[in-house]
Design a protein around this motif. Structure first.
Motif, PDB file in Angstrom:
ATOM      1  N   LYS A 189      -1.590  -0.398 -12.096  1.00 37.44           N
ATOM      2  CA  LYS A 189      -1.029   0.395 -10.456  1.00 37.44           C
ATOM      3  C   LYS A 189      -2.127   1.143 -10.026  1.00 37.44           C
ATOM      4  O   LYS A 189      -2.043   1.572  -8.992  1.00 37.44           O
ATOM      5  N   THR A 190      -2.956   1.662 -11.125  1.00 37.24           N
ATOM      6  CA  THR A 190      -4.131   2.632 -10.568  1.00 37.24           C
ATOM      7  C   THR A 190      -5.494   1.975 -10.548  1.00 37.24           C
ATOM      8  O   THR A 190      -6.394   2.526 -10.426  1.00 37.24           O
ATOM      9  N   SER A 191      -5.557   0.686 -10.626  1.00 42.88           N
ATOM     10  CA  SER A 191      -6.688  -0.090 -10.939  1.00 42.88           C
ATOM     11  C   SER A 191      -7.377  -0.371  -9.685  1.00 42.88           C
ATOM     12  O   SER A 191      -6.703  -0.296  -8.403  1.00 42.88           O
ATOM     13  N   CYS A 192      -8.774  -0.600  -9.447  1.00 44.87           N
ATOM     14  CA  CYS A 192      -9.269  -0.774  -8.054  1.00 44.87           C
ATOM     15  C   CYS A 192      -9.412  -2.190  -7.832  1.00 44.87           C
ATOM     16  O   CYS A 192      -9.431  -3.068  -8.572  1.00 44.87           O
ATOM     17  N   CYS A 193      -9.223  -2.392  -6.412  1.00 48.95           N
ATOM     18  CA  CYS A 193      -9.160  -3.861  -5.793  1.00 48.95           C
ATOM     19  C   CYS A 193     -10.688  -4.133  -5.309  1.00 48.95           C
ATOM     20  O   CYS A 193     -10.790  -5.324  -4.907  1.00 48.95           O
ATOM     21  N   ILE A 224       4.265  -7.016  -4.275  1.00 45.05           N
ATOM     22  CA  ILE A 224       3.513  -5.927  -4.529  1.00 45.05           C
ATOM     23  C   ILE A 224       3.743  -4.699  -3.357  1.00 45.05           C
ATOM     24  O   ILE A 224       3.785  -5.034  -2.047  1.00 45.05           O
ATOM     25  N   VAL A 225       3.827  -3.378  -3.535  1.00 43.75           N
ATOM     26  CA  VAL A 225       4.044  -2.554  -2.711  1.00 43.75           C
ATOM     27  C   VAL A 225       2.954  -1.373  -2.760  1.00 43.75           C
ATOM     28  O   VAL A 225       2.470  -0.967  -3.877  1.00 43.75           O
ATOM     29  N   THR A 226       2.281  -1.118  -1.574  1.00 38.27           N
ATOM     30  CA  THR A 226       1.161  -0.262  -1.650  1.00 38.27           C
ATOM     31  C   THR A 226       1.175   0.756  -0.309  1.00 38.27           C
ATOM     32  O   THR A 226       2.091   0.584   0.390  1.00 38.27           O
ATOM     33  N   THR A 227       0.380   1.790  -0.839  1.00 38.79           N
ATOM     34  CA  THR A 227       0.318   2.395   0.656  1.00 38.79           C
ATOM     35  C   THR A 227      -1.055   2.589   1.379  1.00 38.79           C
ATOM     36  O   THR A 227      -1.193   3.189   2.249  1.00 38.79           O
ATOM     37  N   CYS A 228      -1.839   1.833   0.694  1.00 42.57           N
ATOM     38  CA  CYS A 228      -3.275   1.918   1.135  1.00 42.57           C
ATOM     39  C   CYS A 228      -3.765   0.667   2.052  1.00 42.57           C
ATOM     40  O   CYS A 228      -3.531  -0.552   1.584  1.00 42.57           O
ATOM     41  N   CYS A 231      -6.213  -1.799   0.047  1.00 42.85           N
ATOM     42  CA  CYS A 231      -5.841  -2.456  -0.852  1.00 42.85           C
ATOM     43  C   CYS A 231      -4.841  -3.635  -0.301  1.00 42.85           C
ATOM     44  O   CYS A 231      -4.707  -4.645  -0.662  1.00 42.85           O
ATOM     45  N   GLN A 232      -4.167  -3.276   0.880  1.00 52.70           N
ATOM     46  CA  GLN A 232      -3.107  -4.266   1.336  1.00 52.70           C
ATOM     47  C   GLN A 232      -3.877  -5.535   1.774  1.00 52.70           C
ATOM     48  O   GLN A 232      -3.600  -6.637   1.755  1.00 52.70           O
ATOM     49  N   MET A 233      -4.779  -5.136   2.896  1.00 52.49           N
ATOM     50  CA  MET A 233      -5.665  -6.183   3.308  1.00 52.49           C
ATOM     51  C   MET A 233      -6.484  -7.038   2.505  1.00 52.49           C
ATOM     52  O   MET A 233      -6.729  -8.294   2.271  1.00 52.49           O
ATOM     53  N   ASN A 234      -6.973  -6.486   1.098  1.00 56.37           N
ATOM     54  CA  ASN A 234      -7.615  -7.167   0.290  1.00 56.37           C
ATOM     55  C   ASN A 234      -7.001  -7.962  -0.483  1.00 56.37           C
ATOM     56  O   ASN A 234      -7.119  -9.442  -0.548  1.00 56.37           O
ATOM     57  N   LEU A 235      -5.729  -7.633  -1.073  1.00 58.10           N
ATOM     58  CA  LEU A 235      -4.930  -8.264  -1.930  1.00 58.10           C
ATOM     59  C   LEU A 235      -4.168  -9.294  -0.906  1.00 58.10           C
ATOM     60  O   LEU A 235      -3.732 -10.548  -1.530  1.00 58.10           O
ATOM     61  N   ASP A 236      -4.103  -8.990   0.311  1.00 60.01           N
ATOM     62  CA  ASP A 236      -3.172 -10.029   1.122  1.00 60.01           C
ATOM     63  C   ASP A 236      -4.212 -11.287   1.554  1.00 60.01           C
ATOM     64  O   ASP A 236      -3.983 -12.258   1.511  1.00 60.01           O
ATOM     65  N   PRO A 253       3.826 -11.406  -1.794  1.00 60.72           N
ATOM     66  CA  PRO A 253       3.670 -10.724  -0.563  1.00 60.72           C
ATOM     67  C   PRO A 253       3.210  -9.219  -0.824  1.00 60.72           C
ATOM     68  O   PRO A 253       3.694  -8.636  -1.680  1.00 60.72           O
ATOM     69  N   VAL A 254       2.331  -8.633  -0.148  1.00 61.07           N
ATOM     70  CA  VAL A 254       1.925  -7.056  -0.313  1.00 61.07           C
ATOM     71  C   VAL A 254       2.306  -6.309   0.786  1.00 61.07           C
ATOM     72  O   VAL A 254       2.164  -6.493   1.906  1.00 61.07           O
ATOM     73  N   TYR A 255       3.329  -5.605   0.536  1.00 59.72           N
ATOM     74  CA  TYR A 255       4.101  -4.663   1.448  1.00 59.72           C
ATOM     75  C   TYR A 255       3.725  -3.518   1.312  1.00 59.72           C
ATOM     76  O   TYR A 255       3.166  -2.873   0.424  1.00 59.72           O
ATOM     77  N   PHE A 256       3.208  -2.717   2.801  1.00 56.67           N
ATOM     78  CA  PHE A 256       3.130  -1.289   2.858  1.00 56.67           C
ATOM     79  C   PHE A 256       4.556  -0.821   2.436  1.00 56.67           C
ATOM     80  O   PHE A 256       5.643  -1.342   2.916  1.00 56.67           O
TER      81      PHE A 256
END
Lengths: 291, 201
Positions: A189-193, A224-228, A231-236, A253-256
């Motif tokens: 959860k706190t790893s770097c993308c 996956i849910v994120t706020t960044c 991160c969203q752009m990269n994982l998506d 899917p990577v959701y905000f």
């Protein structure tokens, strides 16, 4: 209630859906987000790697603008902008000579009293203590997300006080719990993308993301849910390539976080522009039970 | 690389160490090599031998060349895990950032030129217009890479591959309306330029 709002460059361009969603969510909760007039780029990690003084001075100007406009709080949804701004504020407050030097060149002077909030802290402040649970229209059932915080919500290159646990933050889990969503516990959860490494050091970044995605998939998450936005752009956008590399058919899917909040508040997929993801996120949401 | 760790150079030791301590604001001498940073390093799998503790040791030993020319400095993603876990509050992420800046000042060729080109283009775009324009700065970044591939590496295939990849990403972004053609600008760019003039480095 009025809070100053710093969108940052990313939310004005490739991730402008996050900007739209954030405004809608806060409007729903009765908060008027006031975009800081004439804000500038925070410099992101690149300024930190290029010019130390500018890395502090660029966010300082934004803080000065918000303070001159009479705000006592700024909400910054982008994790990179949040980190840079809060670090700049703390470093300058500890260093009067630097403050003087920066203030000599900017019109709206940096004072350093303003509170910098990330989106989770702002939502907690506005709709904490069970208020969110009462104000939503629907409970979301049948979603199994992992919450992905990334680097910049909990780790700082300077002394910054944070409200959550550094290694195992819970703010997003608690928020989703009040929407009725059961979240899955996981290791990354706190790893770097890899952030900008996805462009300038692709192999490294893809390897980092492969670890994140395979842990999420192996634990049975369906999104996956994120706020960044980074991160969203990269994982998506890189997910197809990564999953092909590791031989995996599943896609997540990577959701905000704002997308799930919006759904629970009764907003439609079109209204929230969830159809603009690289990995389709609409199908999963259409199948959901909203009660 | 193994060998250089053992070389002690008294004449250069103090000045390089003090330079890094001063510029990064990190107290490197507090390191007692517990390697918590190494255990948590995001790019540890990529750099293998080279971990934050080794970098710190190398700087203390005065090996400037080794400290500026290793994978950790250029692959570090500034996730700040090392510094968060360090019992002595040494933020190695800040040290790698400092070393990148020292390499730039001393005109030392970066081990991974793309990393330098990216951050330079991004930062310059931000100061030039007050806000970063993704298409503009990516254009400059690709231009710098292509020039480097063409004149330094003499590798035209790398240029074509890179452009192909970026065009592919560009098209898929365009389809999702995630590519924006309106230009972002802030009047504050005048103040930013003034600030940039008074910055020392």
């Amino acid at each position: 209630m009025q809070i100053a709002y710093y969108p940052g460059c990313s939310l004005k361009q490739s991730s402008n859906l996050y900007d739209i969603q954030t405004r809608k969510i806060f409007a729903y909760l009765g908060v008027n987000l006031q975009e800081i007039n004439d804000w500038n780029c925070c410099g992101a990690t690149s300024a930190g790697k290029t010019n130390d003084f500018m890395a502090l001075a660029m966010p300082a100007r934004n803080i000065g603008l918000a303070e001159a406009a009479g705000f006592s709080e700024i909400v910054i949804p982008c994790s990179a902008c949040y980190l840079r701004t809060i670090v700049s504020k703390n470093v300058i407050n500890d260093n009067p000579a630097l403050k003087k030097k920066i203030n000599s060149s900017i019109k709206r002077k940096f004072i350093g009293d303003i509170k910098i909030l990330n989106i989770l802290e702002a939502l907690e402040k506005v709709a904490g203590n069970g208020k969110l649970k009462k104000s939503i229209k629907y409970k979301i059932k049948g979603l199994n997300p992992v919450c992905y915080y990334g680097c910049m919500l909990t780790r700082f290159p300077y002394n910054v006080e944070i409200s959550d646990n550094v290694e195992n933050p819970q703010a997003m889990e608690n928020m989703l719990k009040s929407l009725g969503i059961h979240t899955i516990d996981w290791n990354y959860k706190t790893s770097c993308c890899g952030a900008s490494a996805a462009i300038n050091d692709r192999k490294t970044s893809l390897n980092l993301m492969a670890k994140i995605l395979s842990d999420a998939i192996q634990r049975g998450a369906d999104c996956i849910v994120t706020t960044c936005p980074m991160c969203q752009m990269n994982l998506d956008s890189n997910q197809d390539e990564i999953c092909e590399n590791i031989g995996c058919d599943q896609r997540l899917p990577v959701y905000f976080i704002t997308e799930l909040l919006g759904m629970a508040m009764g907003m439609s997929i079109q209204e929230l522009q969830i159809n603009r993801h690289f990995i389709d996120g609409t199908q999963l949401l259409k199948e959901l039970e909203l009660k | 690389m193994n060998q250089s760790l053992l070389m002690y150079k008294p004449e250069s030791t103090k000045s390089f160490l003090s330079e890094v301590i001063e510029k990064s604001g990190q107290n490197l001498t507090a390191c007692y090599q517990c390697r918590r940073c190494a255990a948590g390093c995001s790019v540890g799998d990529e750099t293998v031998f080279f971990t934050p503790d080794k970098l710190i040791r190398m700087i203390i030993m005065g090996d400037k060349y080794g400290a500026l020319n290793n994978e950790l400095v250029w692959k570090c993603v500034s996730c700040y895990t090392c510094g968060t876990r360090c019992p002595n509050d040494i933020q190695t992420g800040k040290i790698t950032e400092t070393l990148k800046k020292i390499a730039k000042q001393e005109k030392i060729k970066p081990l991974i030129p793309k990393v330098k080109h990216f951050h330079d283009s991004f930062f310059k775009s931000g100061v030039r217009w007050g806000r970063v324009n993704e298409m503009e700065f990516m254009g400059f970044y690709e231009l710098k890479n292509s020039l480097n591939d063409f004149f330094v590496k003499k590798d035209t295939k790398a240029i074509i591959d890179e452009i192909k990849e970026q065009v592919k990403l560009g098209f898929s972004m365009l389809k999702l309306k995630r590519l924006h053609f309106d230009f972002q600008m802030s009047r504050g760019r005048i103040e930013l330029r003034r600030l940039s003039k008074i910055s020392n480095n």
